[in-house]
Enzyme design. Sequence first.
Site, short mmCIF file in Angstrom:
data_model
loop_
_atom_site.label_atom_id
_atom_site.label_comp_id
_atom_site.label_asym_id
_atom_site.label_seq_id
_atom_site.Cartn_x
_atom_site.Cartn_y
_atom_site.Cartn_z
N LYS A 54 -9.34 -15.40 -1.82
CA LYS A 54 -8.44 -14.27 -2.13
C LYS A 54 -7.31 -14.74 -3.06
CE LYS A 54 -9.56 -11.81 2.10
NZ LYS A 54 -9.31 -11.65 3.54
N GLN A 98 -4.59 -12.45 7.77
CA GLN A 98 -6.01 -12.75 7.98
C GLN A 98 -6.36 -12.68 9.47
OE1 GLN A 98 -8.29 -13.43 5.42
NE2 GLN A 98 -9.81 -13.35 7.04
N ASP A 121 -4.99 -3.87 3.58
CA ASP A 121 -6.21 -3.85 4.40
C ASP A 121 -6.51 -2.43 4.90
OD1 ASP A 121 -7.67 -6.17 4.62
OD2 ASP A 121 -6.40 -7.04 6.18
#
Length: 301
Positions: A54, A98, A121
Site C-alpha cells: 500500500k 490494518q 476503508d
Amino acid sequence: MTATRIEGKAVAAEVIEKVKAATADLAAKTGVTPGIAVVIVGEDPASQVYVRSKGRMAEECGFKSVTHRLDASTSDTDLLALVGTLNADASIHGILVQLPLPGHIDEGKVIQAIAPEKDVDGFHFINVGKLGTGELDSAFVPCTPAGSMLLIERALGKRDLSGLNAVVIGRSNIVGKPMANLLLAANATVTIAHSRTRDLPALARTADILVAAVGRPRMVTADFVKPGACVIDVGINRIPAPEKGEGATRLVGDVDFDACVEVAGSITPVPGGVGPMTIAMLMANTLAGACRAAGAQPPVL
Ligand code: NDP
C-alpha cells in the site's frame, strides 16, 4: 462456450493511471497532495506485506504516504490517540488501520474513531449508512466490493444493471453486504446468500451476475453458474500445492475456475482478478478524500 477472462490486473493498472493523472492535476490546481496514513499494530507477516505494498503504491501515485508501525502490545488508548492525531492532520486524507488488530484491542472502537471523511476503508457507520441509502457521491465504499463493481461494469459494458439478477454469496460487512448494496444502487435485483441458504446451486443459477465471497476453496462449481453469467470470485484461499514441492502452497478462489469458465460469459481469475483491484480502489478513495477536502471533483473511474 468459454468465458471471457476479466483481467483485474489490467483494470487496476488503468485505475492507477487515472489516479496518478488526477493527483498531478489536483496538486497543480489546488496545491493539495493526497495523503494516506497506514497504521499497523504487531508483526503479522501477511499484514506487513499488505502495508508495504500500500505504501509503495501510494508513493507511485504521487501521494504523501506515512506508515505508523506500532508494537503488538500497544494499548487501545495509545492507538486511539494516534487516530485522533491523524484525524486532525490536514495533510492526511485517508487513514487505514490494518486489520486484524491484536486481540486486546477493540477493533470496532478504533474503526469508529476514524473521521468518516478520512475512512478510506469505508467501515465507519457513517459510510456504511451512506452506501445503504445510496449517498454514493460522498461515501467511502469498501475497496474490494468497489473494485468488484468496476470489474462487473467493464465486463458487461454498462453501469446500469436494470433487469439483471445478481446473487452475492457471503454476507460479511466488508465484502458481501456492501457488494449487494452497490449492485442494488446500480438497479440490479439482488439476493444475498450465506451459510443458511437452502439449495444454493439452484439460487446461484438464477444469477446474471454471481459474486462469490465465501472463503471456501473452489466451492462454486459449474452447476452454480447460469450459462453466460458474469462470475466474480472474491475469494483468496491458500491450499497445499504438493506439485510445486513439499510444503508449497498456491492461491485459489471460491470458484472452480476451470469448470466455470466453460459455462460463464465472463469470469475473474484468482490471482489477477479482484485482488489487484482492492489496492487500486484504496488509492482512488484516498484521492477522492483529497478532492473533497479541496472542493474538487474526483475522476470518474
Ligand atoms: P467472512 O468469513 O467474513 O464471510 C464469509 C461468508 O460466506 C459468510 O457470510 C458465510 O455465511 C458465507 N459462507 C460460509 N460458508 C458458506 C457456505 N457453505 N455456503 C454459503 N455461504 C457460506 O469472509 P469475507 O467476506 O471477509 O471474505 C470472503 C472471501 O474473500 C475470503 O476468501 C477472503 O480471503 C476474500 N477476500 C478477498 C479480498 C480481496 O482483496 N480480493 C478482500 C477481502 C476478502 P454466514 O454469514 O452464514 O456465516
